[in-house]
Design an enzyme around this catalytic site. Structure first.
Site, PDB file in Angstrom:
ATOM      1  N   HIS A 129       0.865  -1.200   0.093  1.00 40.58           N
ATOM      2  CA  HIS A 129      -0.038  -0.084  -0.028  1.00 40.58           C
ATOM      3  C   HIS A 129       0.938   1.220  -0.119  1.00 40.58           C
ATOM      4  O   HIS A 129       0.496   2.478  -0.505  1.00 40.58           O
ATOM      5  CB  HIS A 129      -0.981  -0.097   1.176  1.00 40.58           C
TER       6      HIS A 129
ATOM      7  N   GLU B  55      -9.083  -6.942 -28.606  1.00 48.19           N
ATOM      8  CA  GLU B  55      -8.083  -7.311 -27.892  1.00 48.19           C
ATOM      9  C   GLU B  55      -8.097  -8.886 -27.784  1.00 48.19           C
ATOM     10  O   GLU B  55      -7.425  -9.580 -26.977  1.00 48.19           O
ATOM     11  CB  GLU B  55      -8.482  -7.219 -26.229  1.00 48.19           C
TER      12      GLU B  55
ATOM     13  N   ASP C 203      -4.335  -6.848 -23.292  1.00 45.32           N
ATOM     14  CA  ASP C 203      -4.995  -8.350 -23.520  1.00 45.32           C
ATOM     15  C   ASP C 203      -4.580  -8.897 -24.878  1.00 45.32           C
ATOM     16  O   ASP C 203      -4.241 -10.121 -24.974  1.00 45.32           O
ATOM     17  CB  ASP C 203      -6.314  -8.370 -23.309  1.00 45.32           C
TER      18      ASP C 203
ATOM     19  N   CYS D 140      -6.117   1.802 -26.823  1.00 41.93           N
ATOM     20  CA  CYS D 140      -6.202   2.356 -25.287  1.00 41.93           C
ATOM     21  C   CYS D 140      -5.485   1.878 -24.339  1.00 41.93           C
ATOM     22  O   CYS D 140      -5.654   1.737 -23.109  1.00 41.93           O
ATOM     23  CB  CYS D 140      -7.673   2.238 -25.025  1.00 41.93           C
TER      24      CYS D 140
END
Length: 852
Positions: free
Chosen positions: A477, A713, A737, A784
């Site tokens: 984190h 993709e 992907d 994208c």
């Protein structure tokens, strides 16, 4: 499965008197999913005709909401009865409500708790329906809500049957059920994520549920308790449940455990096949440097920092060992945890509103820790032995954190750091000690054993050039926050860094996980000059961000943003974005217990459209499954989730969810230039099905048509680009992907990920096929995926015929500036050379990066 039936116990009954006069309404009929789906607890609702909320039982006021619209009374039996006046009344901020009690008051049945102005509340809130909910419903064996009209302070509203409850809160009455032995299939055992999934499932049931592993046992509702057992891959465990719904609990949880709790790579194993009990896989050996002036670690947050080392000093909070009466000390602890939970929720809501889901998820994890029953039970046990609340709490969370940190698993060690952070927050509330704000000189490189998210919140980025920690990793984190704050950092650093003298000069490279000690003055100056040049270049790019991205020979490329919400959309406009090429709508569905309804989605998408001030907005429909599961949308175990039910396929399987989203997007199209995009389209039939469903919903709403496109993709889509291009309005290539499917390499695989490069000639060939087909039929093709913002990829993508690049908002000015230095003719020659290259490395050599 074996069953052991406990002898029937005499259950005690509790009757709650109606706190208001009015008509009783089943809790399931309340028009708010939080109450209707019993997320807070089970109970009943009242449509009131009176204006004074009365105590439904004898007890103690343990919580009064700051807005005075809700109060909780704890009965002598330990039941916590929450009364919540109206729906969405928290937004009134106390107006119309006058409390008659305060926390700690003892009340009897019929005592006034809150006066409220029914007319004002009814006209300013969503509803006056008042909920009576048992927040610790696991202690109740059976709920029997009454029906009809009731008189406040006189008539019974809710009957409760309690099983015999042991000192630790376990329901003894009812059936005790034990599962068959279960072999843990998770590759790294029950680490943080599968433990959290099991805990969430266990919380659905009223029975006490425990997981047993050898001579160890843990409450199945406790994430910390489950992780602390250190259950590894191949370990054999057993579930045991006692209570009214024990059989159903064991059935669901056993199957969930057996199939890996939704984790990828977990394959069910027969008990007979488990001969050995392997340990949880140990982390890779910490890197070591042979050069005394070079300290190695893990790259955590990119960037270079020049400065001087300063060690972080942790604040030590002194506590008194002995306390007052146990009841008083327990109440202090409960109130401190409640206050800490409110603070953490406020932080979570703040960062969520800022459009940072990763930071929001950090504080969601902290909420999970605060609600962990193991912590409260352990601390309460110490309090009962005469310890103060502060001492009991400090001993509990520090010992649990120490135990987790010593486990041979990096994920659990990172969870230990979150536990310390949350524990410190509660302890400061208990003791009244405020967090120390340490000031550091400029050009400081912090060195610490570890930092917490709370530490990060107090860092001054104008003084802190970077930091390195011995603990943690790139996924911790703290590392996530460092990247969000744009502070170079490294984690998993060699421990000797803690022994270095204060003020040691150093150069930290967060991109390489390397700390250079005692550099020469000249080397430090050269590095600072390079940092300054990069900063100046970014400022120049930002100054021209609103100019169009036109090549030197007059070819325009649209540069747009990938976003998650309206706030990020507004930010993209400030960076010169010409629209949004990808709104990841799945983030609207995450971090919640149920799917958002049509009105909520419409509001979110409309806000994003308005934020773009007339620029186009492409919304990708829900893309979950595989690596992005939803807790309330369970997907059966799949051998290969990335090749299973995900993206548009999940939408076809759950058409009510997809149609709801279609309607929301169509309604939002009246607020701006909205387009829709379908993910994971692999066959022409899937495009036809999605388009038909969209058209049916459009006609039912009576809105104007909107442009619809698909993600490219899946390799089959690129190969069939000609057929798709005749029908769709646009393509957008999802290179992340597309790369993993083309190369058959999981982009998250620790060994293969470095080779899953979108600039592989094979992947570029598929992108080129999609772009050529789109151009042939007068459509456009965008990209994208992550490679759209890669400076080595930009000229090649343009040369392949791509017309739009969708990137992260801060990258927009740099991408536009680069495009203005290129010519289309040169880009086309580069693309031809890239397609003829043998490797991704050879392609990257065609576009070398400059140092600045």
């Amino acid at each position: 499965m074996s069953y052991a039936v406990a002898p029937a116990e005499t259950r005690s009954m509790v009757a709650l008197v109606a706190p208001l006069s009015g008509q009783l309404v089943p809790i399931e009929q309340v028009p708010d999913p939080v109450f209707a789906q019993k997320m807070v607890g089970d109970g009943v609702s009242i449509d009131p005709t009176s204006q004074t909320l009365l105590a439904p039982c004898d007890g103690e006021v343990i919580q009064l909401h700051p807005s005075n619209h809700a109060v909780t009374v704890k009965t002598p039996d330990g039941l916590e009865v929450l009364m919540h006046i109206g729906l969405d009344t928290v937004t009134l901020r106390g107006e119309g409500f006058v409390p008659r009690v305060q926390v700690g008051d003892r009340v009897r049945v019929g005592d006034p708790l809150i006066n409220f102005d029914a007319d004002f509340v009814a006209t300013h809130a969503r509803s006056l329906l008042t909920q009576i909910v048992i927040t610790n419903s696991d202690r109740v064996a059976k709920f029997e809500p009454r029906l009809g009209t009731v008189v406040g302070g006189q008539d019974i509203a809710l009957d409760l049957a309690l099983g015999d409850v042991s000192e630790d809160g376990t329901i003894i009455g009812g059936v005790t059920v034990a599962s068959e032995p279960i072999v843990i299939p998770n590759p790294t055992g029950l680490h943080a994520r599968p433990s959290a999934v099991l805990s969430t499932l266990a919380k659905k049931y009223k029975s006490d549920i425990r997981l047993k592993y050898g001579d160890k046992s843990a409450n199945a509702r406790s994430v910390i308790g489950l992780m602390g057992m250190s259950v590894g891959n191949g370990a054999t465990v057993q579930l045991e449940a006692s209570g009214p719904d024990a059989e159903a609990a064991i059935a669901e949880l056993s199957e969930a455990l057996r199939t890996g709790l939704g984790e990828e790579g977990a394959k069910p194993v027969a008990v007979a096949a488990s001969i050995e009990q392997p340990e949880i896989s140990k982390p890779a050996p910490r890197p070591r440097s042979e050069d005394p002036n070079v300290v190695l670690g893990v790259a955590a947050s990119p960037g270079v920092a020049v400065g001087y080392l300063r060690r972080v000093q942790q604040q030590e909070i002194a506590v008194s060992e002995h306390g007052g009466a146990p009841n008083e000390e327990r109440r202090k602890l409960e109130q401190a945890i409640a206050k800490a939970s409110q603070d953490v929720e406020a932080l979570r809501a703040k960062v969520h509103g800022q459009g940072d889901p990763k930071k929001s998820a950090i504080f969601a994890a902290h909420q999970e820790i605060l609600g962990d029953p193991e912590l409260m039970d352990t601390a309460a046990s110490a309090i009962d032995k005469g310890k103060s609340a502060a001492y009991a709490w400090k001993q509990t969370y520090t010992s649990q954190a120490e135990m987790l940190s010593k486990l041979d698993n990096a994920l659990l060690a990172e969870r230990a750091n979150d536990l310390r952070d949350v524990g410190d927050r509660v302890l400061r509330i208990l003791t009244g000690v405020t967090a120390e704000v340490v000031t550091y000189p400029e050009h400081t490189i912090l060195v610490a054993e570890d930092l917490t998210p709370s530490d990060m919140a107090t860092l001054d980025p104008t003084k802190i050039a970077g930091f390195c920690t011995v603990a943690g990793g790139a996924t911790s984190h703290v590392s996530i926050l460092a990247r969000a704050m744009d502070i170079p950092s490294m984690a998993g650093t060699e421990p000797r860094v803690l022994e270095l003298p204060e003020g040691t000069p150093a150069i930290l490279d967060g991109s390489k996980g390397r700390l250079r000690l005692n550099p020469s003055t000249e080397e430090m100056e050269r590095t600072q000059q390079r940092i300054a040049r990069v900063k100046e270049r970014r400022q120049r790019e930002l100054a021209t961000a609103f100019e169009p991205a036109i090549t030197t020979d007059g070819h325009r490329i649209e540069v747009v943003a990938n976003i998650s919400n309206a706030e990020e959309g507004a930010k993209s406009v400030k960076f010169g974005g010409e629209g949004v090429g990808l709104l990841r709508s799945e983030l609207v569905f995450m971090e919640r217990d149920s799917a958002p309804d049509e009105d909520e989605q419409t509001a979110i998408y409309s806000a994003a459209a308005r934020a773009l001030e007339g620029r186009p907005l492409i919304i990708r429909t829900l893309d979950v499954g595989g690596d992005k599961p939803l807790p309330y949308l369970p997907i059966p175990h799949e051998e290969n989730p990335f090749l299973g039910e995900r993206g548009i396929r999940l939408g076809f399987d759950r058409p009510e969810i997809l149609r709801t989203q279609f309607r929301a997007i169509l309604r939002a199209s009246e607020s701006g230039k909205v387009r829709i995009m379908f993910p994971m389209i692999a066959r022409l039939e899937e495009w036809h099905m999605a388009k038909q469903m969209l058209e049916e919903e459009r006609q039912s709403l009576g809105v104007a048509p909107i442009e619809a496109g698909i993600m490219v993709e899946v390799p089959s889509t690129a190969v069939m680009a000609e057929q798709f291009a005749r029908e769709v309005d646009f393509f957008s290539v999802g290179t992340n992907d597309l790369t993993q499917y083309t190369l058959a390499m999981d982009r998250g695989h620790p060994k293969l990920a470095p080779y899953a490069d979108a600039l592989s000639p094979g992947v570029l060939g598929l992108i080129g096929m999609a772009a050529r087909a789109a151009n042939k039929y007068g459509k456009w093709c965008g990209v994208c995926g992550g490679v759209a913002g890669d400076p080595q990829a930009v000229p090649i993508l343009i040369g392949l015929g791509v017309k739009e690049l969708s990137v992260s908002a801060p990258t927009i000015p740099s991408v536009k500036a680069q495009i203005r230095t290129l010519s289309l003719a040169d880009c086309q020659r580069l693309a031809e050379q890239a397609l003829a290259a043998d490797t991704a490395e050879a392609v990257r050599e065609l576009v070398p990066l400059t140092e600045d």
